[in-house]
Motif scaffolding. Structure first.
Motif, PDB file in Angstrom:
ATOM      1  N   PRO A   6     101.585  44.863  27.770  1.00  0.00           N
ATOM      2  CA  PRO A   6     101.890  45.028  26.350  1.00  0.00           C
ATOM      3  C   PRO A   6     102.115  43.664  25.694  1.00  0.00           C
ATOM      4  O   PRO A   6     102.655  42.754  26.316  1.00  0.00           O
ATOM      5  N   ARG A   8     103.887  41.000  23.554  1.00  0.00           N
ATOM      6  CA  ARG A   8     105.243  40.747  23.076  1.00  0.00           C
ATOM      7  C   ARG A   8     105.128  39.924  21.800  1.00  0.00           C
ATOM      8  O   ARG A   8     104.315  38.997  21.728  1.00  0.00           O
ATOM      9  N   SER A 337     127.740  44.254  38.335  1.00  0.00           N
ATOM     10  CA  SER A 337     126.799  43.367  37.686  1.00  0.00           C
ATOM     11  C   SER A 337     127.162  43.341  36.215  1.00  0.00           C
ATOM     12  O   SER A 337     127.619  44.333  35.671  1.00  0.00           O
ATOM     13  N   PRO A 338     126.984  42.199  35.605  1.00  0.00           N
ATOM     14  CA  PRO A 338     127.489  42.025  34.241  1.00  0.00           C
ATOM     15  C   PRO A 338     126.913  43.031  33.238  1.00  0.00           C
ATOM     16  O   PRO A 338     127.608  43.425  32.311  1.00  0.00           O
ATOM     17  N   ASP A 339     125.695  43.475  33.452  1.00  0.00           N
ATOM     18  CA  ASP A 339     125.081  44.312  32.437  1.00  0.00           C
ATOM     19  C   ASP A 339     125.348  45.789  32.657  1.00  0.00           C
ATOM     20  O   ASP A 339     124.845  46.637  31.957  1.00  0.00           O
ATOM     21  N   ASP A 340     126.125  46.082  33.658  1.00  0.00           N
ATOM     22  CA  ASP A 340     126.214  47.465  34.062  1.00  0.00           C
ATOM     23  C   ASP A 340     127.593  48.012  33.746  1.00  0.00           C
ATOM     24  O   ASP A 340     128.443  48.116  34.597  1.00  0.00           O
ATOM     25  N   THR A 342     128.309  50.959  32.856  1.00  0.00           N
ATOM     26  CA  THR A 342     128.464  52.385  33.119  1.00  0.00           C
ATOM     27  C   THR A 342     128.755  52.692  34.570  1.00  0.00           C
ATOM     28  O   THR A 342     129.020  53.820  34.924  1.00  0.00           O
TER      29      THR A 342
ATOM     30  N   GLY B 171     120.965  41.104  33.881  1.00  0.00           N
ATOM     31  CA  GLY B 171     120.548  42.318  34.570  1.00  0.00           C
ATOM     32  C   GLY B 171     119.064  42.312  34.900  1.00  0.00           C
ATOM     33  O   GLY B 171     118.660  42.666  36.005  1.00  0.00           O
ATOM     34  N   ALA B 198     119.696  50.688  33.927  1.00  0.00           N
ATOM     35  CA  ALA B 198     120.982  50.009  33.739  1.00  0.00           C
ATOM     36  C   ALA B 198     120.829  48.746  32.904  1.00  0.00           C
ATOM     37  O   ALA B 198     121.753  47.955  32.811  1.00  0.00           O
ATOM     38  N   ASP B 200     119.942  46.351  29.471  1.00  0.00           N
ATOM     39  CA  ASP B 200     119.915  46.314  28.010  1.00  0.00           C
ATOM     40  C   ASP B 200     118.462  46.449  27.561  1.00  0.00           C
ATOM     41  O   ASP B 200     117.562  45.958  28.236  1.00  0.00           O
ATOM     42  N   LEU B 203     115.860  43.754  27.927  1.00  0.00           N
ATOM     43  CA  LEU B 203     115.567  43.226  29.255  1.00  0.00           C
ATOM     44  C   LEU B 203     114.632  44.127  30.049  1.00  0.00           C
ATOM     45  O   LEU B 203     114.183  43.774  31.133  1.00  0.00           O
ATOM     46  N   GLY B 205     111.593  45.130  29.386  1.00  0.00           N
ATOM     47  CA  GLY B 205     110.201  44.680  29.424  1.00  0.00           C
ATOM     48  C   GLY B 205     109.891  43.736  30.568  1.00  0.00           C
ATOM     49  O   GLY B 205     108.873  43.877  31.248  1.00  0.00           O
ATOM     50  N   GLU B 206     110.804  42.786  30.836  1.00  0.00           N
ATOM     51  CA  GLU B 206     110.516  41.790  31.862  1.00  0.00           C
ATOM     52  C   GLU B 206     110.426  42.423  33.248  1.00  0.00           C
ATOM     53  O   GLU B 206     109.650  41.969  34.093  1.00  0.00           O
TER      54      GLU B 206
END
Ligand code: ADP
Ligand code: MG
Lengths: 350, 272
Positions: A6, A8, A337-340, A342, B171, B198, B200, B203, B205-206
């Motif tokens: 795709p 970007r 992990s920082p992004d998690d 939940t 992440g 999990a 955002d 992120l 797409g990568e």
């Protein structure tokens, strides 16, 4: 890569700088009550110190004379040996017991439970007296196959010195507490870690050694530090064996000759405090070592749930000081992990 | 069921493997936790070089199915084989023999798994994470392993992050390291369990890019995902599961644009 990738969008142009308000300059709130209270506390402390320095019962000249007395420094060394040997044995045995408690085999599990039940359920002083009487209970130690002629027979008294008995007594008691600390540490590691290692084809023992145990260290070290400090002080009970070359028993013996008890107690306390301080420094560096990848977090991530575990030196110490054998281990949040945001926090449940 | 979908012309790998044993073959696979039957007679086939997307509502048994494929869970009934080998058992004289842990571990080596929560080893750097299994499990020499690991990091676009600990990676970066870690064992099959759920949104797409590149290189993949765009672009087949049952399957374009079953329609209307 493939042609279906795709597209970007290109990076958008930089935003214009917004106008800024001036930084806040406010007159700081004063805390007169706080200052007054602190002053009173400091005053009390200074008065206490000055009074203690002048009190004849403390007999400071004797303290100065005996603190570097050779008999005392030898005894301090013996106390250190008792602590190190029994802790090393206790940690090894504790890890074994902890793994046994988590074993799927019910017999193995119950055996470990029974050990903990006995050794945690009786006072260490009583256990030490028992170890002192071991040669009366078991006059000989035989090595061989049960119910056949033994290969080797030792006289218990001859092979086990009172020092060895003191170490065994302290170590076996301590192992029960270490087992609980290690178990809590193992349970604190997120189950996803074991899963990932298993999925990579790692064996159970590899997973334990390389993945689970190193991560559990972060949780295990603070309470273990407390146990070492506690052990240093518990060695003063080895007189129950009876073993009399440790720091406390030795200083009591000296004061029995000089009829001057209080300065000898201070001398012993100074040495205990000296060792404890060294141990606390060592613990600090060990904790830093095992916080790798977790404790050395980026400054902007400070606010997340892991800071409690990273500063375990403080949170771990407080509940157990003085309590000696309390094993309150708070399982920290799993290594999130920082992004998690939940992720569930039930890392301790397996 | 996937026969019709195999002629999508994506690379030669699937053509070459068309007549060979399928990479994954599930025949009436059931799995119960106590009295709770989580998988109910699942039958499906993934050919060599094929990408299958597995979709379905939460709790429908997708993760459990993936975990059965690499024997993290034991199947209760039916047969499940990977590359012709029965998962977790050896068959002799019409009897099944449970595999010893070592043999099961040997089977797992060839199956890479990527988790929703990355599950990187937090006490090791990105490079350390990737090197761990080839070094400890395969016993390969360190220098060789490190060279491969660095190549893999470059492949997932993280050559400059080799010495970062997971806590210092975003992440998306963590998940790409996790993919590289799985690839380091040179698997013949890759399982992805909601690899972007999990993350955002910016992120996602990568990670999908890396997975798409992997698919283009001919890797056989089973991907549990809610990214329907990815399914449509990359997958050769799409399976919709609900309550432990395969409700519908076929080419992604067909299933997505013309779902036959009411439950598929209801689910797709929520995620599309
Ligand atoms: N280890 C387990 N023990 C008991 N029940 C489980 C276990 N793992 C999953 N389940 C149950 O199996 C069902 C399917 O779970 P899962 O495979 O994770 O679904 P999905 O990945 O599709 O969301 C859920 O109802 C879940 O509660
Ligand atoms: Mg799932």
């Amino acid at each position: 890569m493939s042609s279906t990738k795709p597209n970007r969008p290109a990076a958008p142009p930089a935003l214009p700088e917004p106008a800024r308000a001036a930084a806040i300059k406010a007159i700081r709130l004063r805390h007169p009550g706080r200052i007054a209270f602190a002053t009173i506390l400091v005053l009390f402390f200074v008065v206490f110190i000055l009074d203690a320095a002048a009190r004849p019962a403390f007999d400071w000249p004797s303290v100065g004379q005996y603190v570097f007395d050779q008999r005392i420094s030898m005894a301090a060394f013996v106390t250190l040996q008792l602590t190190v040997y029994s802790m090393v044995i206790a940690i090894v045995l504790g890890v074994i017991l902890a793994v046994m408690r988590l074993s799927p085999n019910p017999v193995v599990k119950s055996l470990a439970w029974f050990y903990l039940w006995v050794f945690r359920g009786t006072p260490v002083y009583v256990q030490l007296v028992f170890w002192g009487l071991i040669s009366i209970i078991y006059q000989n130690i035989s090595i061989g196959i049960p119910f056949t002629e033994p290969w080797l027979v030792f006289e218990t008294d001859a092979v086990l010195s009172t020092f060895a008995l003191a170490v065994i007594g302290l170590a076996l008691n301590e192992a029960a507490y270490m087992a609980e600390i290690v178990r809590a540490g193992l349970l604190s590691v997120d189950t996803g870690q074991e899963e990932a290692a298993t999925a990579l084809g790692m064996s159970w023992s590899q997973t334990m050694r390389r993945i689970i145990i190193p991560q559990s260290m972060r949780v295990v070290i603070p309470p273990t530090g407390n146990e070492v400090i506690s052990m240093l002080k518990t060695t003063s009970l080895v007189t129950a064996v009876p073993f009399s070359f440790d720091l406390y028993t030795r200083s009591r013996d000296i004061s029995a000759e000089t009829f001057n008890v209080i300065p000898m107690l201070i001398v012993a306390s100074i040495w205990y405090l000296f060792f404890t301080s060294i141990l606390m420094v060592g613990q600090y560096f060990l904790e830093k070592r095992f916080a790798r990848g977790v404790g050395d977090r980026r400054p902007d991530r400070k606010a997340d749930g892991l800071t409690g575990a990273a500063t375990g030196a403080v949170t771990g110490l407080i509940p157990t000081i003085g309590g000696g054998q309390a094993t309150v281990v708070r399982p920290p949040a799993p290594p999130a992990s920082p992004d998690d945001a939940t992720r569930p926090t039930d890392g301790g449940v397996r | 069921m996937t026969d019709a979908t195999n002629q999508t012309g994506r690379g030669g790998a699937s053509v070459a493997g068309a007549n060979a044993v399928p990479m994954v073959l599930a025949e009436m696979v059931s799995k119960s936790f106590g009295s709770n039957e989580v998988l109910k007679s699942i039958s499906l086939e993934v050919k060599r070089g094929e990408v299958m997307c597995l979709v379905g509502p939460s709790g429908s048994g997708k993760s459990t199915f993936l975990r059965c494929i690499n024997h993290l869970e034991v199947v209760s009934a039916g047969r499940l084989s990977v590359d012709g080998d029965l998962v977790g058992y050896r068959e002799a004289n019409g009897k099944l023999y449970e595999l010893a842990p070592r043999e099961a571990a040997r089977q797992r080596r060839d199956i890479g798994m990527v988790f929703q929560r990355f599950n990187l080893f937090p006490h090791m750097t990105a490079l350390g994470n990737i090197m761990e299994a080839p070094q400890r499990v395969k016993g390969l020499p360190k220098a060789q392993v490190e060279k491969t690991a660095r190549e893999l990091l470059a492949r997932v676009g993280l050559a400059d992050r080799a010495d970062y600990y997971p806590a210092h990676l975003s992440g998306g970066q963590q998940q790409r390291v996790a993919i590289a870690r799985a690839l380091a064992m040179e698997p013949k099959l890759m399982l992805f369990d909601e690899p972007t759920s999990a993350l955002d949104p910016e992120l996602v797409g990568e990670v999908l890019d890396v997975m798409q590149g992997l698919a283009a290189s001919g890797m056989t993949m089973i991907v549990v995902t809610h990214e329907m765009g990815f399914a449509r672009e990359v997958a050769d087949s799409l399976v919709f599961m609900d309550a432990g049952v395969v409700v519908e399957s076929g080419h992604p374009d067909e299933v997505l644009s013309n779902p036959q079953h009411a439950r598929t329609q209801a689910f797709l209307s929520k995620v599309l």
